[in-house]
Scaffold this motif. Structure first.
Motif, PDB file in Angstrom:
ATOM      1  N   LEU A 293      -4.752   4.853 -13.646  1.00 34.17           N
ATOM      2  CA  LEU A 293      -3.450   5.639 -13.714  1.00 34.17           C
ATOM      3  C   LEU A 293      -2.982   6.521 -12.497  1.00 34.17           C
ATOM      4  CD1 LEU A 293      -0.845   7.148 -15.088  1.00 34.17           C
ATOM      5  CD2 LEU A 293      -2.864   8.497 -16.613  1.00 34.17           C
ATOM      6  N   GLY A 294      -4.033   7.467 -12.121  1.00 35.54           N
ATOM      7  CA  GLY A 294      -4.154   7.836 -10.416  1.00 35.54           C
ATOM      8  C   GLY A 294      -3.764   7.611  -9.252  1.00 35.54           C
ATOM      9  N   PHE A 295      -4.039   5.366  -9.452  1.00 38.35           N
ATOM     10  CA  PHE A 295      -3.270   5.079  -8.315  1.00 38.35           C
ATOM     11  C   PHE A 295      -2.379   4.612  -9.140  1.00 38.35           C
ATOM     12  CE2 PHE A 295      -2.599   0.672  -7.497  1.00 38.35           C
ATOM     13  CZ  PHE A 295      -3.302   0.588  -5.807  1.00 38.35           C
ATOM     14  N   LYS A 296      -1.505   4.662  -9.518  1.00 34.56           N
ATOM     15  CA  LYS A 296      -0.417   3.529 -10.155  1.00 34.56           C
ATOM     16  C   LYS A 296       0.815   5.461  -9.492  1.00 34.56           C
ATOM     17  CE  LYS A 296      -1.055   0.922 -13.616  1.00 34.56           C
ATOM     18  NZ  LYS A 296      -1.401   0.812 -15.466  1.00 34.56           N
ATOM     19  N   LEU A 297       0.040   6.664 -10.443  1.00 36.91           N
ATOM     20  CA  LEU A 297       0.793   7.599  -9.589  1.00 36.91           C
ATOM     21  C   LEU A 297       1.271   7.567  -8.239  1.00 36.91           C
ATOM     22  CD1 LEU A 297      -0.536   9.998 -12.348  1.00 36.91           C
ATOM     23  CD2 LEU A 297       1.457   8.840 -12.628  1.00 36.91           C
ATOM     24  N   TYR A 298       0.080   7.179  -7.741  1.00 38.75           N
ATOM     25  CA  TYR A 298       0.254   7.485  -5.731  1.00 38.75           C
ATOM     26  C   TYR A 298       0.919   6.689  -5.172  1.00 38.75           C
ATOM     27  CZ  TYR A 298      -4.135  10.639  -5.058  1.00 38.75           C
ATOM     28  OH  TYR A 298      -5.189  11.743  -4.916  1.00 38.75           O
ATOM     29  N   LEU A 299       1.040   5.535  -5.985  1.00 35.62           N
ATOM     30  CA  LEU A 299       1.799   4.415  -6.156  1.00 35.62           C
ATOM     31  C   LEU A 299       4.165   5.007  -5.662  1.00 35.62           C
ATOM     32  CD1 LEU A 299       0.126   0.431  -6.404  1.00 35.62           C
ATOM     33  CD2 LEU A 299       0.683   2.621  -4.477  1.00 35.62           C
TER      34      LEU A 299
ATOM     35  N   GLU B 238       1.023   8.389   4.141  1.00 34.82           N
ATOM     36  CA  GLU B 238      -0.384   9.365   4.187  1.00 34.82           C
ATOM     37  C   GLU B 238      -0.818   8.326   1.757  1.00 34.82           C
ATOM     38  OE1 GLU B 238      -1.712  13.991   3.331  1.00 34.82           O
ATOM     39  OE2 GLU B 238      -0.167  13.626   4.538  1.00 34.82           O
ATOM     40  N   ILE B 239       0.322   9.089   1.491  1.00 37.33           N
ATOM     41  CA  ILE B 239      -0.263   9.203   0.123  1.00 37.33           C
ATOM     42  C   ILE B 239      -0.458   7.733  -0.001  1.00 37.33           C
ATOM     43  CG2 ILE B 239       1.176   8.856  -2.502  1.00 37.33           C
ATOM     44  CD1 ILE B 239       2.696  11.133  -0.766  1.00 37.33           C
ATOM     45  N   MET B 240       0.269   6.588   0.550  1.00 34.02           N
ATOM     46  CA  MET B 240      -0.181   4.945   0.560  1.00 34.02           C
ATOM     47  C   MET B 240      -1.720   4.751   0.723  1.00 34.02           C
ATOM     48  SD  MET B 240       1.756   2.800  -0.899  1.00 34.02           S
ATOM     49  CE  MET B 240       1.054   1.585  -0.705  1.00 34.02           C
ATOM     50  N   ALA B 241      -2.101   5.687   1.264  1.00 36.27           N
ATOM     51  CA  ALA B 241      -3.271   5.388   2.494  1.00 36.27           C
ATOM     52  C   ALA B 241      -4.853   6.101   1.085  1.00 36.27           C
ATOM     53  CB  ALA B 241      -3.594   6.253   3.459  1.00 36.27           C
ATOM     54  N   GLN B 242      -4.068   7.795   0.927  1.00 36.09           N
ATOM     55  CA  GLN B 242      -4.995   7.712  -0.549  1.00 36.09           C
ATOM     56  C   GLN B 242      -5.135   6.979  -1.841  1.00 36.09           C
ATOM     57  OE1 GLN B 242      -3.077  10.944  -1.363  1.00 36.09           O
ATOM     58  NE2 GLN B 242      -3.902  12.377   0.446  1.00 36.09           N
ATOM     59  N   ALA B 243      -4.258   5.849  -2.367  1.00 35.23           N
ATOM     60  CA  ALA B 243      -3.896   5.353  -2.954  1.00 35.23           C
ATOM     61  C   ALA B 243      -4.859   3.911  -2.708  1.00 35.23           C
ATOM     62  CB  ALA B 243      -2.974   4.850  -3.131  1.00 35.23           C
ATOM     63  N   PHE B 244      -4.696   3.540  -1.613  1.00 33.86           N
ATOM     64  CA  PHE B 244      -5.782   2.829  -1.194  1.00 33.86           C
ATOM     65  C   PHE B 244      -7.208   3.141  -1.211  1.00 33.86           C
ATOM     66  CE2 PHE B 244      -3.014  -0.891   1.491  1.00 33.86           C
ATOM     67  CZ  PHE B 244      -2.396  -0.591   0.756  1.00 33.86           C
TER      68      PHE B 244
ATOM     69  N   LYS C 141       6.491   0.523  12.030  1.00 32.97           N
ATOM     70  CA  LYS C 141       5.157  -1.195  11.800  1.00 32.97           C
ATOM     71  C   LYS C 141       4.451  -0.990  12.209  1.00 32.97           C
ATOM     72  CE  LYS C 141       5.914  -5.803  14.842  1.00 32.97           C
ATOM     73  NZ  LYS C 141       4.438  -5.786  14.276  1.00 32.97           N
ATOM     74  N   ASP C 142       3.596  -0.435  12.632  1.00 33.85           N
ATOM     75  CA  ASP C 142       2.041   0.057  12.971  1.00 33.85           C
ATOM     76  C   ASP C 142       1.718   0.684  11.414  1.00 33.85           C
ATOM     77  OD1 ASP C 142       2.214  -1.025  15.547  1.00 33.85           O
ATOM     78  OD2 ASP C 142       1.805   1.145  16.444  1.00 33.85           O
ATOM     79  N   ASP C 143       2.130   1.123  10.410  1.00 37.34           N
ATOM     80  CA  ASP C 143       1.644   1.324   9.475  1.00 37.34           C
ATOM     81  C   ASP C 143       2.237   0.350   8.641  1.00 37.34           C
ATOM     82  OD1 ASP C 143       1.019   3.938  10.623  1.00 37.34           O
ATOM     83  OD2 ASP C 143       2.755   4.911   9.778  1.00 37.34           O
ATOM     84  N   TYR C 144       3.239   0.169   8.743  1.00 40.13           N
ATOM     85  CA  TYR C 144       3.400  -1.588   8.410  1.00 40.13           C
ATOM     86  C   TYR C 144       1.637  -2.454   8.021  1.00 40.13           C
ATOM     87  CZ  TYR C 144       5.425  -4.741   4.954  1.00 40.13           C
ATOM     88  OH  TYR C 144       6.012  -5.343   3.933  1.00 40.13           O
ATOM     89  N   ASP C 145       1.937  -2.781   8.859  1.00 42.76           N
ATOM     90  CA  ASP C 145       0.190  -4.030   9.583  1.00 42.76           C
ATOM     91  C   ASP C 145      -0.306  -3.120   8.870  1.00 42.76           C
ATOM     92  OD1 ASP C 145       3.160  -5.477  10.268  1.00 42.76           O
ATOM     93  OD2 ASP C 145       2.689  -4.565  12.726  1.00 42.76           O
ATOM     94  N   ALA C 146      -1.012  -2.725   8.974  1.00 42.15           N
ATOM     95  CA  ALA C 146      -2.391  -1.968   8.353  1.00 42.15           C
ATOM     96  C   ALA C 146      -2.072  -1.443   7.629  1.00 42.15           C
ATOM     97  CB  ALA C 146      -2.537  -0.092   9.477  1.00 42.15           C
ATOM     98  N   LEU C 147      -1.184  -1.321   6.479  1.00 40.15           N
ATOM     99  CA  LEU C 147      -1.358  -1.121   4.691  1.00 40.15           C
ATOM    100  C   LEU C 147      -0.766  -2.777   4.267  1.00 40.15           C
ATOM    101  CD1 LEU C 147       1.062   1.874   4.124  1.00 40.15           C
ATOM    102  CD2 LEU C 147      -1.244   1.611   3.931  1.00 40.15           C
ATOM    103  N   VAL C 148      -0.466  -4.017   4.527  1.00 41.20           N
ATOM    104  CA  VAL C 148      -0.100  -5.160   4.521  1.00 41.20           C
ATOM    105  C   VAL C 148      -1.299  -5.633   4.460  1.00 41.20           C
ATOM    106  CG1 VAL C 148       2.282  -5.344   4.611  1.00 41.20           C
ATOM    107  CG2 VAL C 148       1.235  -5.831   6.636  1.00 41.20           C
ATOM    108  N   THR C 149      -2.050  -5.553   5.543  1.00 37.92           N
ATOM    109  CA  THR C 149      -3.110  -6.167   6.199  1.00 37.92           C
ATOM    110  C   THR C 149      -4.444  -6.020   5.472  1.00 37.92           C
ATOM    111  OG1 THR C 149      -2.861  -6.472   8.908  1.00 37.92           O
ATOM    112  CG2 THR C 149      -4.833  -6.582   7.926  1.00 37.92           C
ATOM    113  N   LYS C 150      -4.217  -4.964   4.610  1.00 42.47           N
ATOM    114  CA  LYS C 150      -5.657  -4.339   3.863  1.00 42.47           C
ATOM    115  C   LYS C 150      -5.070  -4.596   2.091  1.00 42.47           C
ATOM    116  CE  LYS C 150      -8.095  -1.365   4.699  1.00 42.47           C
ATOM    117  NZ  LYS C 150      -9.820  -2.191   4.970  1.00 42.47           N
TER     118      LYS C 150
END
Length: 244
Positions: free
Chosen positions: A52-58, A89-95, A127-136
């Motif tokens: 649930l916490g993960f979904k809320l972060y997203l 930052e919040i996406m990173a916390q979700a990950f 772009k760099d942030d997006y690339d990092a998130l989608v690669t992960k």
């Protein structure tokens, strides 16, 4: 300076009357504080219910991205960049929460699908942030326990590398990486082949992958040619003949 909000007049009137409310809404300050409050609240919720916490972060990241879109639309690019950074930052916390706390295989698959949906909905990441998130995200998909789940999520991740160009999504074209699309689909094919060797009934995975190839072909992904599609159709026909 920020443009006057519809509430500015009310706040000013109260101040002039000597009744200024110290908690009166101030967009420039309170929106950022609100996101901090939400982050702290979700962190507590996640201790008892990580999924649930993960979904809320997203969801919070998606809202921050919409705030960035709204700010950019009225020329407040500096404010838009701040909201975009908050979304990242919040996406990173979700990950991080996913890595540390989401261990059930089905929950992991659901979480990855949610990651993909949120990333495709967001429009303002650098772009760099997006690339990092989608690669992960693609790496998470490739590490799922069940091969069939791996196949489904890896092919889904292909969309992250070829986002649809939308109104207000000025970065969409720049975020495209056709070669990574092909890599995801080819990896999905390899996994599907292993699944079919274990059970011929998994031939449906090849059909699902064919759907993805057709999608990218119709949307002019330059590395997806008709040869890939015809070859995959022949492969599916071969597997179906073996089942028969």
């Amino acid at each position: 300076a920020d443009a006057a909000s519809p509430l500015d007049g009310d706040v000013a009137s109260s101040a002039e009357a000597g009744n200024a409310d110290p908690l009166a809404f101030n967009k420039a300050v309170n929106c950022r504080k609100l996101f901090v409050f939400l982050q702290e609240t979700v962190a507590m919720i996640a201790q008892g219910d990580p999924e649930l916490g993960f979904k809320l972060y997203l969801q919070i990241a998606s809202v921050a991205d919409r705030c960035a879109i709204a700010a950019n639309a009225v020329g407040k690019t500096e404010e838009g960049s701040e909201y975009s950074a908050i979304a990242y930052e919040i996406m990173a916390q979700a990950f991080l929460l996913y890595e540390d706390e989401v261990s059930d295989s089905k929950a992991q698959q659901r979480s990855i699908v949610s990651m993909v949906g949120t990333l495709l909905a967001c429009r303002t990441f650098e772009k760099d942030d997006y690339d990092a998130l989608v690669t992960k995200t693609a790496q998470y998909a490739a590490k799922l326990l069940k091969k069939a789940d791996q196949c489904k999520t890896v092919m889904l991740c292909a969309h992250l590398f070829y986002p649809t160009v939308r109104d207000g999504g000025a970065n969409d074209s720049a975020l495209r990486n056709p070669q990574r699309v092909l890599e995801c689909l080819q990896r999905a094919l390899k996994i599907a082949d292993a699944c079919c060797m274990a059970s011929p009934a998994n031939v449906q995975l090849f059909v699902d992958i064919l759907d993805q190839y057709i999608y990218f072909y119709e949307n002019d992904c330059p590395v997806i040619t008709d040869k890939f599609i015809s070859g995959l159709v022949a492969l599916i026909s071969e597997h179906m003949a073996n089942i028969g």
